[in-house]
Design an enzyme around this catalytic site. Structure first.
Site, short mmCIF file in Angstrom:
data_model
loop_
_atom_site.label_atom_id
_atom_site.label_comp_id
_atom_site.label_asym_id
_atom_site.label_seq_id
_atom_site.Cartn_x
_atom_site.Cartn_y
_atom_site.Cartn_z
N GLU A 120 -23.45 -49.47 -18.03
CA GLU A 120 -24.80 -49.34 -17.48
C GLU A 120 -24.80 -49.48 -15.97
O GLU A 120 -25.60 -48.83 -15.28
CB GLU A 120 -25.71 -50.38 -18.14
CG GLU A 120 -25.94 -50.08 -19.63
CD GLU A 120 -26.70 -51.14 -20.36
OE1 GLU A 120 -27.60 -50.80 -21.14
OE2 GLU A 120 -26.40 -52.34 -20.16
N GLU A 140 -23.10 -52.24 -28.00
CA GLU A 140 -24.05 -53.30 -28.33
C GLU A 140 -24.44 -53.33 -29.80
O GLU A 140 -24.61 -54.40 -30.40
CB GLU A 140 -25.31 -53.16 -27.45
CG GLU A 140 -25.17 -53.67 -26.03
CD GLU A 140 -24.53 -52.68 -25.10
OE1 GLU A 140 -24.48 -52.93 -23.88
OE2 GLU A 140 -24.06 -51.61 -25.57
#
Length: 266
Positions: A120, A140
C-alpha cells in the site's frame, strides 16, 4: 552529492534515513529487525520528511525505498500489540503517506517483498521501480483483516479491476514481472538495482519545470473523479497558473535560445 538532512529529528540511528541527492530526496525505511514494518514513530518521521519535500525549493522529486532485500512488511504488529498505537499520522494518514501522498512526484524503489501495508505504501507512490525478485501482495484476508491502507482503493485503479479483485480476495502475491505486464510497475531491473534506477528516473523528472510537473500530477490523480462535462474546466483552474508563470516564459526563452532552462518554481 549526498547530504543528510540537518533537522535534529534525524540525529542518531532512526527508522527512516533521509538523503538529498542532486535535487532528489531519498527516503530509506531502516528497520531491518522488524522487516521494515512501520510503527507510529516511523510513520510520523516519514510524514515530516514528506512535508519537508513539499516545502523545499531545492527538492523536485523523491524516492522511497527499503533494504536491499526487503521493501516493507507493512504494519508493525508487535508494536501495535505492545502499545495499542496504529501507525497513522494525523496529517498524512496510515504509514505517514497513504492518506495524503506528497505534492511532488515520488517513486517507490522495491527490492524483495512489499506485502500488506508495504504494498500500500508503494501504491501511494506515483511510479514503481522493482528488482526482478520483488513481490507485491495484500495478504490481509489470510489473517482475518482487510487492506484498509489504500490497497482496495488504489489497486483497482492501477490494474484491471477483475485482476485486482483476485489479488485482494486470494491474498496471493504478484511477481515484479507480472506487475510490469499489468502496467503497475514501470521498470523491472536486476536485483539490487531498484534504487539506482528509481533515482535516475527521479532525476529525469527533476529536470522539468516543477510547477508543471506538480500540476500534471494533480490533474492525473484527481480527474478520474471529475464529471466528464467538467473535466476541461476543472483542469484549467489548475493549469492556468502554470501557463502564466515565470517558468513558462523561461521555458519558451530557453527553447528559442537553445539552452537548458533555469527553473525558479514561480
Amino acid at each position: 552529492m549526498t547530504e543528510q538532512l540537518t533537522r535534529s529529528a534525524y540525529a542518531g540511528t532512526l527508522p527512516l534515513l533521509v538523503e538529498r541527492v542532486d535535487g532528489v530526496a531519498v527516503f530509506t525505511l531502516h528497520r531491518p529487525e522488524r522487516r521494515n514494518a512501520i510503527d507510529l514513530e516511523t510513520a510520523c518521521l516519514l510524514s515530516t520528511a514528506l512535508d519537508e519535500l513539499d516545502e523545499s525549493d531545492d527538492l523536485r522529486a523523491a524516492v522511497l525505498t527499503g533494504s536491499p532485500t526487503l521493501f516493507s512488511a507493512g504494519m508493525d504488529l508487535k508494536a501495535f500489540a505492545a502499545t495499542g498505537q496504529r501507525p497513522v499520522d494525523e496529517h498524512r494518514g496510515g504509514f505517514g503517506i497513504v492518506g495524503r501522498p506528497p505534492r511532488k512526484p515520488i517513486i517507490a524503489a522495491v527490492e524483495g517483498p512489499a506485502l500488506g501495508g508495504g504494498f500500500e505504501i508503494a501504491l501511494a507512490c506515483d511510479l514503481i521501480v522493482a528488482g526482478e525478485g520483488a513481490t507485491f501482495g495484500l495478504p490481509e484476508v489470510k489473517r482475518g483483516l482487510v487492506a484498509s491502507g489504500g490497497g482496495m482503493l488504489r489497486l483497482p485503479r492501477r490494474i484491471p479491476r477483475n485482476l485486482a479483485t483476485e489479488a485482494v480476495l486470494t491474498g496471493r502475491p504478484l511477481t515484479a514481472t507480472r506487475c510490469a505486464e499489468l502496467g503497475l510497475v514501470n521498470r523491472v531491473v536486476p536485483d539490487g538495482g531498484a534504487r539506482a534506477a528509481a533515482q535516475a528516473l527521479a532525476a529525469e523528472i527533476a529536470l522539468n519545470a516543477p510547477l508543471a510537473v506538480q500540476a500534471s500530477k494533480v490533474v492525473m490523480a484527481e480527474s478520474a473523479l471529475w464529471p466528464e462535462d467538467e473535466q476541461f474546466a476543472r483542469q484549467e483552474l489548475l493549469i492556468e497558473p502554470v501557463r502564466s508563470s515565470q517558468d513558462a516564459r523561461e521555458g519558451a526563452r530557453a527553447f528559442a535560445e537553445k539552452r537548458p532552462p533555469r527553473w525558479q518554481g514561480r
